[in-house]
Design a protein around this motif. Sequence first.
Motif, PDB file in Angstrom:
ATOM      1  N   TYR A  24       0.834  -1.198   0.000  1.00  7.24           N
ATOM      2  CA  TYR A  24       0.000   0.000   0.000  1.00  7.24           C
ATOM      3  C   TYR A  24       0.874   1.256   0.000  1.00  7.24           C
ATOM      4  N   VAL A  25       0.314   2.340  -0.510  1.00  7.33           N
ATOM      5  CA  VAL A  25       1.047   3.606  -0.521  1.00  7.33           C
ATOM      6  C   VAL A  25       1.294   4.063   0.913  1.00  7.33           C
ATOM      7  N   ASP A  26       2.525   4.407   1.197  1.00 12.33           N
ATOM      8  CA  ASP A  26       2.915   4.842   2.542  1.00 12.33           C
ATOM      9  C   ASP A  26       3.054   6.361   2.538  1.00 12.33           C
ATOM     10  N   TRP A  27       2.307   7.044   3.419  1.00 12.74           N
ATOM     11  CA  TRP A  27       2.239   8.496   3.424  1.00 12.74           C
ATOM     12  C   TRP A  27       3.037   9.092   4.576  1.00 12.74           C
ATOM     13  N   THR A  28       3.587  10.282   4.326  1.00 18.13           N
ATOM     14  CA  THR A  28       4.311  11.025   5.357  1.00 18.13           C
ATOM     15  C   THR A  28       3.862  12.479   5.327  1.00 18.13           C
ATOM     16  N   LEU A  29       3.568  13.040   6.494  1.00 18.47           N
ATOM     17  CA  LEU A  29       3.187  14.449   6.622  1.00 18.47           C
ATOM     18  C   LEU A  29       4.230  15.154   7.467  1.00 18.47           C
ATOM     19  N   ASN A  30       4.751  16.288   6.973  1.00 18.51           N
ATOM     20  CA  ASN A  30       5.791  16.970   7.749  1.00 18.51           C
ATOM     21  C   ASN A  30       5.198  17.611   9.001  1.00 18.51           C
ATOM     22  N   GLU A  31       6.061  18.149   9.850  1.00 14.10           N
ATOM     23  CA  GLU A  31       5.648  18.595  11.178  1.00 14.10           C
ATOM     24  C   GLU A  31       4.600  19.691  11.150  1.00 14.10           C
ATOM     25  N   ASN A  32       4.704  20.632  10.238  1.00 13.27           N
ATOM     26  CA  ASN A  32       3.725  21.725  10.200  1.00 13.27           C
ATOM     27  C   ASN A  32       2.523  21.415   9.312  1.00 13.27           C
ATOM     28  N   GLY A  33       2.468  20.194   8.776  1.00 11.19           N
ATOM     29  CA  GLY A  33       1.312  19.773   7.987  1.00 11.19           C
ATOM     30  C   GLY A  33       1.234  20.388   6.610  1.00 11.19           C
ATOM     31  N   ALA A  34       2.330  20.971   6.125  1.00 11.49           N
ATOM     32  CA  ALA A  34       2.301  21.654   4.827  1.00 11.49           C
ATOM     33  C   ALA A  34       2.633  20.737   3.662  1.00 11.49           C
ATOM     34  N   VAL A  35       3.358  19.662   3.924  1.00 16.49           N
ATOM     35  CA  VAL A  35       3.817  18.791   2.844  1.00 16.49           C
ATOM     36  C   VAL A  35       3.415  17.348   3.135  1.00 16.49           C
ATOM     37  N   LEU A  36       2.712  16.768   2.207  1.00 11.50           N
ATOM     38  CA  LEU A  36       2.299  15.363   2.263  1.00 11.50           C
ATOM     39  C   LEU A  36       3.020  14.633   1.139  1.00 11.50           C
ATOM     40  N   SER A  37       3.615  13.503   1.451  1.00  9.11           N
ATOM     41  CA  SER A  37       4.383  12.811   0.418  1.00  9.11           C
ATOM     42  C   SER A  37       4.264  11.299   0.545  1.00  9.11           C
ATOM     43  N   ASN A  38       4.527  10.624  -0.557  1.00  8.03           N
ATOM     44  CA  ASN A  38       4.676   9.178  -0.554  1.00  8.03           C
ATOM     45  C   ASN A  38       5.932   8.847  -1.345  1.00  8.03           C
ATOM     46  N   GLU A  39       6.146   7.587  -1.637  1.00  8.22           N
ATOM     47  CA  GLU A  39       7.389   7.206  -2.303  1.00  8.22           C
ATOM     48  C   GLU A  39       7.453   7.666  -3.751  1.00  8.22           C
ATOM     49  N   HIS A  40       6.332   8.152  -4.283  1.00  2.00           N
ATOM     50  CA  HIS A  40       6.294   8.543  -5.690  1.00  2.00           C
ATOM     51  C   HIS A  40       6.093  10.046  -5.911  1.00  2.00           C
ATOM     52  N   LYS A  41       5.313  10.702  -5.047  1.00  2.00           N
ATOM     53  CA  LYS A  41       4.943  12.091  -5.293  1.00  2.00           C
ATOM     54  C   LYS A  41       5.006  12.919  -4.016  1.00  2.00           C
ATOM     55  N   THR A  42       5.128  14.238  -4.214  1.00  2.00           N
ATOM     56  CA  THR A  42       5.096  15.195  -3.105  1.00  2.00           C
ATOM     57  C   THR A  42       3.938  16.158  -3.338  1.00  2.00           C
TER      58      THR A  42
END
Length: 324
Positions: free
Chosen positions: A39-57
């Motif tokens: 499944y796509v694994d998501w990451t959100l930076n500390e201030n919630g401004a950037v959401l990313s996965n292994e393919h896109k930002t």
Amino acid sequence: MKTNFIKKLFLILLCVALLSPSVIFATFAEDGQSDDTEYVDWTLNENGAVLSNEHKTYNRYNVLGVSVKAKEIYRYKNSVEESYAIQAPSADSEFVWFSDYTIYATDAGRIYLDAFLKEENVKYRLSDESEKYAAITQQTLKSLDALEALGEAETRTVEVRELLPLTKYDITVHDQTESLAFTHGAVYELDDGSLYYINYTLLGNQYFDAYGSFSYRNGTVTLTKLDSELSEVILNAAAEAEYIETNYTYEENNTDTSETFTLAMFWIIFILLGLILPIPFLVLGLILPHSKKLKRPKHWYVIAAIAGAWMLFAAILTVILIII
């Protein structure tokens, strides 16, 4: 020579018989393994401004008044917050949103959304207060917007609080994926049955609340009366309005479908190699020993024996696979 040939053929067929089902099973077992890494694994930076996965930002796209009115929603299994599911129009979308309607977009997605807010390449609908929708043409919207610009139509200035109990038809703008929408204006039906229009895009910020919706708290607003032709168009559209049904596609279900396809392919190949392929050898091994031209060579029974053993082994393995 014939004896050596038969021995070699025997060894080849025996190896194929023993290895084919096992190789297929091993391949399936490796491909069929399923865990969260699929499944796509998501990451959100500390201030919630950037959401990313292994393919896109994706960067947060700050906009008020835009809501989700989607026909198709793709819902990812993983998220960054338990209460905020990540959703999109499709699995490869350039923009996504949380369940609280916070939108994130790639660079390409930002260009697309900017154009949407400018009403470029969009669709228009009329919606009633029960959230039923009907399509209207761009020309209808242009005619509504032209009422005030022409200065020929009757106008009325009222307290915004007086509009709250009236029947209202929103004129909404939808993107091409039919996922997002915002309100361009509204048509109000007064007590005498006449219809009046407000173009929200021409109003100042004081007319809207913190979420970008038209506010009925205080102040006055000027409405423009629709002519009979436009009134008929609006009322006909309202009569044809229907609910928009949302179809959800879940990422985990897509994975299940893939696994089902893999399983089906395994059994097809397994049956072909394990049970169908040996049949010609079994038939030849039983018929050729009775051939007068070949002087009834009994060594062909070896081929029949191998084919029979091949099919028996495949049948036993089939039972084992079904049980486990």
